[in-house]
Design a protein around this motif. Structure first.
Motif, PDB file in Angstrom:
ATOM      1  N   ARG A  58     -10.379   0.372  -2.401  1.00 30.58           N
ATOM      2  CA  ARG A  58      -9.314   1.314  -2.749  1.00 30.58           C
ATOM      3  C   ARG A  58      -8.028   0.575  -3.132  1.00 30.58           C
ATOM      4  NH1 ARG A  58      -9.865   6.264   1.595  1.00 30.58           N
ATOM      5  NH2 ARG A  58     -11.886   6.986   0.837  1.00 30.58           N
ATOM      6  N   THR A  59      -7.689  -0.451  -2.362  1.00 32.45           N
ATOM      7  CA  THR A  59      -6.489  -1.224  -2.681  1.00 32.45           C
ATOM      8  C   THR A  59      -6.676  -1.920  -4.027  1.00 32.45           C
ATOM      9  OG1 THR A  59      -6.103  -1.590  -0.332  1.00 32.45           O
ATOM     10  CG2 THR A  59      -4.924  -3.028  -1.861  1.00 32.45           C
ATOM     11  N   GLN A  96       0.831  -1.208   0.000  1.00 35.62           N
ATOM     12  CA  GLN A  96       0.000   0.000   0.000  1.00 35.62           C
ATOM     13  C   GLN A  96       0.871   1.266   0.000  1.00 35.62           C
ATOM     14  OE1 GLN A  96      -2.517  -0.810   3.424  1.00 35.62           O
ATOM     15  NE2 GLN A  96      -4.200  -1.520   2.101  1.00 35.62           N
ATOM     16  N   TYR A 116      -2.807   5.058  -4.675  1.00 33.03           N
ATOM     17  CA  TYR A 116      -3.579   4.689  -3.487  1.00 33.03           C
ATOM     18  C   TYR A 116      -3.701   5.897  -2.582  1.00 33.03           C
ATOM     19  CZ  TYR A 116      -4.946   2.040   0.685  1.00 33.03           C
ATOM     20  OH  TYR A 116      -5.609   1.557   1.775  1.00 33.03           O
ATOM     21  N   ARG A 133       0.828   4.139  -2.798  1.00 24.84           N
ATOM     22  CA  ARG A 133       0.614   5.546  -2.433  1.00 24.84           C
ATOM     23  C   ARG A 133       1.746   6.413  -2.990  1.00 24.84           C
ATOM     24  NH1 ARG A 133      -0.476   7.339   3.606  1.00 24.84           N
ATOM     25  NH2 ARG A 133      -2.606   6.926   3.007  1.00 24.84           N
ATOM     26  N   ALA A 183      -6.395   0.580  -6.865  1.00 22.52           N
ATOM     27  CA  ALA A 183      -5.013   1.048  -7.010  1.00 22.52           C
ATOM     28  C   ALA A 183      -4.161  -0.008  -7.710  1.00 22.52           C
ATOM     29  CB  ALA A 183      -4.439   1.387  -5.631  1.00 22.52           C
TER      30      ALA A 183
END
Length: 170
Positions: free
Chosen positions: A137-138, A117, A126, A121, A141
């Motif tokens: 969301r993961t 993660q 993410y 990001r 992404a």
């Protein structure tokens, strides 16, 4: 009369004991050499194997195929043609948690999932919390990262998802 029966009985018992001692010669048993013992062992083995083969044949003869009766005959069902009912086809929905992407993600340790993660990001894919949990969301992404990396087809298999995750971790 009782004493004569008793003495005849004692004499018979003594005679039987004398015959049994004389009938068991100890000398020939001690005179057997290795060849004689081997011959006796071979003969006993042949007798045992023959008996085992007989038992096997008898067991096979007793096993017979089951006899089945004739199959049942069913009467034809009456013809019934109701008006067709049309319903919308069910829409197949797959949970993101049942995808190869989720299965591969959840095999990593918590620290490795958080590292994935963090990498997503850092790459700008993410925006959620770094909690190591697999959610929408993961998933979004990872899909966007794989699409931009030209590895979208890798997400269709667990092995391909592992390849993407390993690239993010290491």
């Amino acid at each position: 009369m009782f004493t004569t029966v008793k003495s005849a009985r004692t004499a018979a018992l003594a005679a039987l004991t004398a015959l049994s001692v004389a009938a068991v010669p100890a000398a020939p048993a001690l005179a057997m050499g290795d060849k004689e013992k081997g011959f006796v062992a071979g003969a006993l083995t042949a007798v045992i194997v023959d008996e085992l083969l007989k038992q096997g044949r008898q067991a096979r003869e007793h096993r017979r195929e089951p006899v089945y009766g004739a199959p049942p005959v069913y009467a034809p069902a009456p013809v019934y043609n109701p008006a067709p009912v049309y319903a919308p086809a069910p829409v197949a929905t797959t949970s993101i948690h049942a995808t190869p992407v989720a299965r591969a993600f959840n095999t990593y340790s918590l620290r490795e999932r958080q590292a994935i993660q963090r990498s997503l990001r850092a790459s700008g894919y993410y925006s959620g919390a770094i909690d190591g949990s697999f959610g929408p969301r993961t998933y979004n992404a990872v899909v966007a990262y794989a699409r931009d990396a030209g590895a979208r087809n890798n997400l269709q298999t667990t092995g391909g998802a592992f390849a993407i995750y390993d690239g993010l971790i290491f």
